[in-house]
Design a protein around this motif. Structure first.
Motif, PDB file in Angstrom:
ATOM      1  N   GLY A   1       0.815  -1.209   0.000  1.00 32.27           N
ATOM      2  CA  GLY A   1       0.000   0.000   0.000  1.00 32.27           C
ATOM      3  C   GLY A   1       0.844   1.253   0.000  1.00 32.27           C
ATOM      4  O   GLY A   1       2.028   1.233   0.352  1.00 32.27           O
ATOM      5  N   TRP A   2       0.227   2.323  -0.416  1.00 30.79           N
ATOM      6  CA  TRP A   2       0.810   3.664  -0.311  1.00 30.79           C
ATOM      7  C   TRP A   2      -0.089   4.509   0.586  1.00 30.79           C
ATOM      8  O   TRP A   2      -1.324   4.479   0.454  1.00 30.79           O
ATOM      9  N   PHE A   3       0.546   5.245   1.474  1.00 32.89           N
ATOM     10  CA  PHE A   3      -0.135   6.184   2.343  1.00 32.89           C
ATOM     11  C   PHE A   3       0.576   7.524   2.228  1.00 32.89           C
ATOM     12  O   PHE A   3       1.694   7.602   1.715  1.00 32.89           O
ATOM     13  N   ARG A   4      -0.053   8.566   2.714  1.00 36.62           N
ATOM     14  CA  ARG A   4       0.600   9.873   2.718  1.00 36.62           C
ATOM     15  C   ARG A   4       0.235  10.640   3.976  1.00 36.62           C
ATOM     16  O   ARG A   4      -0.823  10.401   4.574  1.00 36.62           O
TER      17      ARG A   4
ATOM     18  N   VAL B   1      -3.814   5.912   0.429  1.00 34.65           N
ATOM     19  CA  VAL B   1      -3.803   6.387  -0.948  1.00 34.65           C
ATOM     20  C   VAL B   1      -4.211   5.266  -1.911  1.00 34.65           C
ATOM     21  O   VAL B   1      -5.153   5.412  -2.686  1.00 34.65           O
ATOM     22  N   ALA B   2      -3.490   4.143  -1.855  1.00 33.48           N
ATOM     23  CA  ALA B   2      -3.768   3.056  -2.791  1.00 33.48           C
ATOM     24  C   ALA B   2      -3.199   1.750  -2.244  1.00 33.48           C
ATOM     25  O   ALA B   2      -2.276   1.761  -1.428  1.00 33.48           O
ATOM     26  N   THR B   3      -3.753   0.643  -2.701  1.00 31.92           N
ATOM     27  CA  THR B   3      -3.262  -0.675  -2.325  1.00 31.92           C
ATOM     28  C   THR B   3      -3.370  -1.623  -3.508  1.00 31.92           C
ATOM     29  O   THR B   3      -4.214  -1.440  -4.387  1.00 31.92           O
TER      30      THR B   3
ATOM     31  N   TYR C   1       4.404   7.209   1.993  1.00 26.70           N
ATOM     32  CA  TYR C   1       4.980   6.024   2.599  1.00 26.70           C
ATOM     33  C   TYR C   1       4.444   4.767   1.906  1.00 26.70           C
ATOM     34  O   TYR C   1       3.251   4.674   1.620  1.00 26.70           O
ATOM     35  N   CYS C   2       5.338   3.803   1.692  1.00 20.71           N
ATOM     36  CA  CYS C   2       4.856   2.503   1.250  1.00 20.71           C
ATOM     37  C   CYS C   2       4.818   1.556   2.440  1.00 20.71           C
ATOM     38  O   CYS C   2       5.547   1.751   3.425  1.00 20.71           O
ATOM     39  N   ALA C   3       3.958   0.577   2.351  1.00 24.05           N
ATOM     40  CA  ALA C   3       3.756  -0.352   3.458  1.00 24.05           C
ATOM     41  C   ALA C   3       3.467  -1.741   2.927  1.00 24.05           C
ATOM     42  O   ALA C   3       3.022  -1.901   1.781  1.00 24.05           O
TER      43      ALA C   3
END
Length: 126
Positions: free
Chosen positions: A34-37, A47-49, A94-96
């Protein structure tokens, strides 16, 4: 799993950037990514997964139609293509990662993820 995000920078409104997240330590192919911000003074937001199969994706309403998440399991890398950027997209991204329950599993909240990258700053000027 160690995650390294890159690709941030300064861009004018309407421009594009592509973020990358390289995973190391263990193969990322069985992980949902995933991406978060997080903007200054605000909480971290989804943001997206993308599922570990790469087939299933989900996006926040604020980026739907402008951002595209994808992954290359052979390269252990996840991408976030960001088009039509707006000043309100300015944030640290951030990526997760977390182990996936299935090939179609998606995760959209911060507490679902076990591993986080260090973040990359995206600044969109008006």
């Amino acid at each position: 799993v160690q995650l390294q995000a890159s690709g941030g920078g300064l861009v004018q409104a309407g421009g594009s950037l592509r973020l990358s997240c390289a995973a190391s330590g263990r193969t990322a192919s069985s992980y949902v990514m995933g991406w978060f911000r997080q903007a200054p003074g605000k909480e971290r937001e989804f943001v997206a997964t993308v599922s570990w199969s790469g087939i299933n994706t989900a996006y926040a309403d604020s980026v739907k139609g402008r951002f595209t998440i994808s992954r290359d399991n052979a390269e252990n890398t996840v991408y976030l293509q960001m088009n039509s950027l707006k000043p309100e997209d300015t944030a640290v991204y951030y990526c997760a990662a977390r182990l996936a329950y299935s090939g179609s599993y998606l995760a959209t909240t911060t507490n679902e993820y076990d591993y986080w990258g260090q973040g990359t700053l995206v600044t969109v000027s008006s």
